[in-house]
Design a protein around this motif. Structure first.
Motif, PDB file in Angstrom:
ATOM      1  N   GLN A 162       0.837  -1.190   0.000  1.00 23.23           N
ATOM      2  CA  GLN A 162       0.000   0.000   0.000  1.00 23.23           C
ATOM      3  C   GLN A 162       0.879   1.251   0.000  1.00 23.23           C
ATOM      4  O   GLN A 162       1.857   1.343   0.752  1.00 23.23           O
ATOM      5  N   GLY A 163       0.547   2.195  -0.866  1.00 23.90           N
ATOM      6  CA  GLY A 163       1.313   3.434  -0.961  1.00 23.90           C
ATOM      7  C   GLY A 163       2.509   3.348  -1.901  1.00 23.90           C
ATOM      8  O   GLY A 163       3.307   4.287  -1.976  1.00 23.90           O
ATOM      9  N   ALA A 164       2.642   2.234  -2.637  1.00 17.96           N
ATOM     10  CA  ALA A 164       3.823   2.061  -3.494  1.00 17.96           C
ATOM     11  C   ALA A 164       3.820   2.979  -4.708  1.00 17.96           C
ATOM     12  O   ALA A 164       4.871   3.368  -5.206  1.00 17.96           O
ATOM     13  N   ALA A 165       2.644   3.338  -5.195  1.00 18.24           N
ATOM     14  CA  ALA A 165       2.577   4.174  -6.399  1.00 18.24           C
ATOM     15  C   ALA A 165       3.001   5.608  -6.095  1.00 18.24           C
ATOM     16  O   ALA A 165       2.689   6.156  -5.037  1.00 18.24           O
ATOM     17  N   ALA A 166       3.697   6.215  -7.047  1.00 13.05           N
ATOM     18  CA  ALA A 166       4.144   7.600  -6.906  1.00 13.05           C
ATOM     19  C   ALA A 166       3.146   8.538  -7.571  1.00 13.05           C
ATOM     20  O   ALA A 166       2.760   8.318  -8.717  1.00 13.05           O
ATOM     21  N   GLY A 167       2.728   9.565  -6.836  1.00 15.01           N
ATOM     22  CA  GLY A 167       1.804  10.555  -7.396  1.00 15.01           C
ATOM     23  C   GLY A 167       0.369  10.337  -6.959  1.00 15.01           C
ATOM     24  O   GLY A 167      -0.023   9.236  -6.558  1.00 15.01           O
ATOM     25  N   PHE A 168      -0.423  11.414  -7.021  1.00 12.40           N
ATOM     26  CA  PHE A 168      -1.846  11.321  -6.689  1.00 12.40           C
ATOM     27  C   PHE A 168      -2.606  10.598  -7.796  1.00 12.40           C
ATOM     28  O   PHE A 168      -2.169  10.533  -8.945  1.00 12.40           O
ATOM     29  N   ARG A 169      -3.800  10.090  -7.446  1.00 14.16           N
ATOM     30  CA  ARG A 169      -4.615   9.361  -8.415  1.00 14.16           C
ATOM     31  C   ARG A 169      -5.087  10.256  -9.549  1.00 14.16           C
ATOM     32  O   ARG A 169      -5.222   9.825 -10.687  1.00 14.16           O
ATOM     33  N   TYR A 170      -5.446  11.498  -9.213  1.00 10.91           N
ATOM     34  CA  TYR A 170      -5.995  12.456 -10.167  1.00 10.91           C
ATOM     35  C   TYR A 170      -5.252  13.790 -10.040  1.00 10.91           C
ATOM     36  O   TYR A 170      -4.606  14.055  -9.024  1.00 10.91           O
ATOM     37  N   PRO A 171      -5.412  14.664 -11.037  1.00 12.47           N
ATOM     38  CA  PRO A 171      -4.926  16.035 -10.871  1.00 12.47           C
ATOM     39  C   PRO A 171      -5.619  16.688  -9.677  1.00 12.47           C
ATOM     40  O   PRO A 171      -6.687  16.245  -9.236  1.00 12.47           O
ATOM     41  N   GLU A 172      -5.035  17.760  -9.168  1.00 19.65           N
ATOM     42  CA  GLU A 172      -5.513  18.396  -7.939  1.00 19.65           C
ATOM     43  C   GLU A 172      -6.996  18.754  -7.983  1.00 19.65           C
ATOM     44  O   GLU A 172      -7.740  18.503  -7.029  1.00 19.65           O
ATOM     45  N   ALA A 173      -7.454  19.324  -9.104  1.00 13.94           N
ATOM     46  CA  ALA A 173      -8.860  19.737  -9.184  1.00 13.94           C
ATOM     47  C   ALA A 173      -9.799  18.549  -9.056  1.00 13.94           C
ATOM     48  O   ALA A 173     -10.853  18.628  -8.406  1.00 13.94           O
TER      49      ALA A 173
END
Length: 328
Positions: free
Chosen positions: A310-321
């Motif tokens: 869990q948490g291995a992926a880098a970056g948020f799922r979506y853009p900030e908006a």
């Protein structure tokens, strides 16, 4: 095709559904005829749980699905969503959960789909300006009217789900869940199980990243929205490729594809979980369905956990908006 019940709702669906979004928008070039053939092939193979939404292609996706299931309505479980409002040119207009809009949106979806009822009707995103009790109350009226059979929510928090479930039983929560999006394991998935609510996992292949087919940013077409997704950019992209490489090594040893391993892992997380991988090609559909034949033992699961904790992926799922529209 194996079947799974969505929680304790009584709604039985194919263990693997088909996400239809990319057939009309978001993922590069389109081929409606091949998309329709893909839906027909899914039905032939027993993948009868079809997922769409009124915002996909600004209604065009519902129309496409409607054409594909003409004459086969009784053979499919049809899910669609409302609440993400867009102008005719695709411009986002916000989220709307007001009761009068719920009923207008349902009628419009029924027309586009060419059906007299929707099996599973989701609120696509929670409207922060409308009490969830009012939104679900209007959705419950649709059940009473025979226009909808079961209700669902998408990307809702436990607090919101609890309030909604008190108004009318919620059959399913649809939220992103995959080897690179495992946040739901902390609170949301346990809460759904406590309440007897099924879990529909969208983007189970990480928007295609977990397939191993995307090797560089330039593999994405100019009109592919993933070019704006944080996980597909810069250092995030390179770090996430390492995660996919680790998954691919395990898949090779299991004599399956990375996609099949990722789906088999998700299916192994509980009989109340139904992934809905999206594709617009028959070849990928057939590959995905092959995941149902893969058995993962304790050692396989341990190795996958080490490769993609869990948490291995880098970056948020979506853009900030877009992240701001998620009820947390």
């Amino acid at each position: 095709m194996k079947k799974r019940e969505l929680g304790k709702s009584g709604l039985e669906v194919s263990a693997l559904g088909l996400g239809c979004m990319g057939m009309s928008e978001f993922y590069g070039s389109l081929d409606e005829e091949e998309s329709i053939r893909t839906i027909h092939r899914a039905i032939e193979l027993g993948g009868t749980f079809l997922d769409t939404a009124d915002m996909y292609g600004v209604g065009r996706n519902e129309e496409l699905v409607g054409r594909a299931i003409k004459g086969q309505r009784n053979n499919v479980i049809l899910a669609t969503k409302f609440g993400n409002v867009r102008a005719a040119d695709g411009t986002p207009l916000g989220i709307n959960g007001r009761p009068e809009y719920v009923k207008q949106a349902c009628d419009a979806s029924l027309r586009r789909l060419g059906v007299d009822h929707i099996d599973l009707y989701y609120q696509h995103r929670v409207d922060p300006n409308t009490p969830i009790e009012e939104t679900v109350g209007a959705m419950a009226d649709l059940v009473q009217a025979g226009k909808v059979r079961y209700l669902g929510l998408s990307e809702a928090s436990p607090r919101t789900i609890d309030k909604a479930h008190a108004v009318h039983p919620i059959a399913a929560l649809q939220t992103e869940y995959s080897l690179w999006s495992r946040e739901v394991e902390d609170e949301i998935l346990p809460f759904c199980r406590e309440k007897g609510i099924g879990f529909v996992a969208y983007s189970p292949l990480g928007r295609g990243f977990l397939t191993g087919q995307i090797k560089s940013f330039d593999d994405l077409e100019e009109n592919d929205y993933r070019r704006f997704a944080p996980r597909f950019q810069g250092d995030n992209f390179r770090k996430n490729l390492d995660l996919v490489d680790r998954i691919h090594e395990i898949a090779k040893e299991k004599s399956c594809s990375s996609s099949q391993l990722a789906l088999a892992w998700l299916l192994s997380q509980g009989d109340d979980i139904v992934p809905i991988p999206g594709t617009k090609r028959r070849s990928y559909l057939e590959e995905n369905i092959g995941a149902l034949d893969i058995t993962l033992d304790e050692d396989d699961l341990r190795r996958i956990e080490e490769a993609a904790p869990q948490g291995a992926a880098a970056g948020f799922r979506y853009p900030e908006a877009s992240m701001k529209t998620i009820d947390r």
